[in-house]
Design a protein around this motif. Structure first.
Motif, short mmCIF file in Angstrom:
data_model
loop_
_atom_site.label_atom_id
_atom_site.label_comp_id
_atom_site.label_asym_id
_atom_site.label_seq_id
_atom_site.Cartn_x
_atom_site.Cartn_y
_atom_site.Cartn_z
N ILE A 1 0.83 -1.20 0.00
CA ILE A 1 0.00 0.00 0.00
C ILE A 1 0.86 1.25 0.00
N VAL A 2 1.92 1.24 0.82
CA VAL A 2 2.82 2.40 0.89
C VAL A 2 3.47 2.64 -0.47
N ALA A 3 3.96 1.57 -1.11
CA ALA A 3 4.60 1.71 -2.42
C ALA A 3 3.60 2.21 -3.47
N GLU A 4 2.39 1.66 -3.44
CA GLU A 4 1.36 2.09 -4.39
C GLU A 4 1.01 3.57 -4.21
N THR A 5 0.82 3.97 -2.95
CA THR A 5 0.45 5.36 -2.68
C THR A 5 1.57 6.32 -3.03
N ALA A 6 2.81 5.91 -2.78
CA ALA A 6 3.95 6.76 -3.14
C ALA A 6 3.95 7.04 -4.64
N VAL B 1 -9.61 -0.32 4.76
CA VAL B 1 -8.37 -0.04 5.49
C VAL B 1 -7.23 0.35 4.54
N PRO B 2 -7.04 -0.35 3.40
CA PRO B 2 -6.01 0.13 2.46
C PRO B 2 -6.28 1.55 1.98
N GLU B 3 -7.55 1.91 1.81
CA GLU B 3 -7.86 3.28 1.40
C GLU B 3 -7.48 4.27 2.50
N ILE B 4 -7.72 3.87 3.77
CA ILE B 4 -7.38 4.76 4.87
C ILE B 4 -5.86 4.96 4.96
N VAL B 5 -5.13 3.83 4.91
CA VAL B 5 -3.66 3.91 4.99
C VAL B 5 -3.12 4.73 3.83
N GLY B 6 -3.62 4.43 2.64
CA GLY B 6 -3.19 5.19 1.47
C GLY B 6 -3.58 6.65 1.56
N GLY B 7 -4.78 6.91 2.11
CA GLY B 7 -5.22 8.29 2.25
C GLY B 7 -4.36 9.09 3.20
N VAL B 8 -3.95 8.48 4.32
CA VAL B 8 -3.08 9.17 5.27
C VAL B 8 -1.74 9.50 4.63
N ILE B 9 -1.16 8.50 3.95
CA ILE B 9 0.13 8.72 3.29
C ILE B 9 0.01 9.79 2.21
N ALA B 10 -1.06 9.71 1.41
CA ALA B 10 -1.27 10.70 0.36
C ALA B 10 -1.48 12.09 0.96
N PHE B 11 -2.21 12.15 2.06
CA PHE B 11 -2.48 13.41 2.74
C PHE B 11 -1.17 14.10 3.11
N VAL B 12 -0.28 13.36 3.74
CA VAL B 12 1.00 13.92 4.18
C VAL B 12 1.90 14.25 2.98
N GLY B 13 1.97 13.31 2.03
CA GLY B 13 2.83 13.51 0.86
C GLY B 13 2.40 14.69 0.01
N THR C 1 -11.47 14.15 1.95
CA THR C 1 -12.86 13.70 2.05
C THR C 1 -12.94 12.21 2.40
N LEU C 2 -11.99 11.43 1.90
CA LEU C 2 -12.01 9.98 2.13
C LEU C 2 -11.80 9.64 3.60
N LEU C 3 -10.88 10.32 4.26
CA LEU C 3 -10.54 9.94 5.64
C LEU C 3 -11.73 10.06 6.59
N PRO C 4 -12.48 11.18 6.59
CA PRO C 4 -13.65 11.22 7.47
C PRO C 4 -14.71 10.18 7.11
N VAL C 5 -14.93 9.94 5.81
CA VAL C 5 -15.89 8.92 5.40
C VAL C 5 -15.46 7.55 5.92
N SER C 6 -14.17 7.26 5.83
CA SER C 6 -13.65 6.00 6.33
C SER C 6 -13.82 5.90 7.84
#
Length: 305
Positions: free
Chosen positions: A19-24, A112-124, A249-254
């Motif tokens: 997930i981290v690699a995909e989001t990066a 959960v992958p969407e949440i993890v990816g969303g957090v990483i994307a948010f920061v990046g 928007t994704l993080l609060p929905v999740s």
């Protein structure tokens, strides 16, 4: 980590790494697009080669993760479904909780992958925005804080609606087994009532979030144009604003989905009572309970026989 994931830590860790690699890859793409535009306008295809490389690598990693996760969570559901339901539960509650378990596993596999990816994307994305345009970066933070506040305001209502829906859902087999058309309609009506409440909350929250998203996008375009950015940089900023809006928007929905998962896992951990809650909005279904013979009445009938 939830108990149903015990024994799968290594495979879950692999899934998180993918997930981290995909989001990066997803986070880097808007920047590479801007570089590709500038390079191509200058007569170079170097940026296009980078874009192709990043895009193909991201697709391969994403596909590998989905193939891995489908097999992993199928095994988790199979094992948890056979061991998580206490024999003391009634048939209706066991059937209902087995379906709720399927929903919980689906949440872990897909949300959960969407949440993890969303957090990483948010920061990046914020890191790229602060480097490209500080005013747009500040505007993005304000927009994110307002979206979180909108969803936080409805958290208690969402939890109550999820609890009511799950209470009523666990009665479904009992209701259907009685073969009473009026009782079945009432049961389905109660389910629809809770689903409608959840849908109304989501619709209001989504509408408010989209208004903030559009406002941020307009602000970003005007800010970049006034700053005199080159075409590639302006395109990157606008693309990052789109990506940031989606992540914010994704993080609060999740989070709303997590609230439902928490209620489901709480039901799976505890031994259900002999007479479950009916899930009726604002109280219990006394009429339905009155139709169910008590143990004393049944015993008297056997004694008279």
């Amino acid at each position: 980590m939830p108990p149903l994931l015990d024994g799968y830590r290594a495979r879950i860790a692999l899934s998180v790494l993918l997930i981290v690699a995909e989001t990066a890859g997803v986070v880097v793409v808007p920047f590479v697009i801007g570089v590709a535009v500038d390079d191509y306008l200058e007569g170079s295809i170097r940026g296009l080669v980078w874009l192709i490389g990043v895009g193909l690598t991201t697709v391969l990693v994403s596909t590998a993760r989905r193939l891995h996760d489908a097999r992993l969570y199928a095994q988790i559901y199979e094992r948890a479904g056979a061991s998580a339901l206490p024999p003391s539960a009634g048939l209706s509650q066991r059937a209902g909780r087995l379906n709720l378990l399927r929903e919980a596993v689906d949440f872990l596999e897909h949300t959960v992958p969407e949440i993890v990816g969303g957090v990483i994307a948010f920061v990046g994305i914020l890191a790229f925005l602060v480097a490209l345009s500080v005013p747009v970066f500040v505007g993005s933070l304000v927009m994110a804080a307002l979206v979180v506040a909108i969803y936080a305001a409805s958290t208690r209502q969402t939890m109550a609606a999820n609890r009511g829906y799950n209470d009523e859902y666990e009665r479904q087999v009992d209701v259907l087994r009685r073969g009473d058309g009026a009782l079945t309609r009432r049961h389905l009506g109660l389910l629809n009532t809770w689903l409608t409440r959840l849908s109304d909350l989501d619709a209001i929250n989504y509408a408010l979030s989209m208004v903030l998203t559009v406002a941020l996008q307009v602000f970003a375009i005007i800010t970049c144009a006034r700053a005199g950015m080159d075409d590639g940089t302006m395109l990157s900023v606008v693309l990052y604003v789109f990506e940031f809006s989606a992540a914010a928007t994704l993080l609060p929905v999740s989070w709303q989905g997590f609230l439902r998962l928490r209620d489901i896992l709480g039901r799976l951990r505890k031994t259900p009572p002999a007479n479950g809650s009916t899930g009726r909005p604002g109280g219990q279904d006394e009429g339905t309970r009155a139709k169910r013979p008590s143990s004393r009445t049944t015993a008297r009938g056997r004694d008279r026989g």
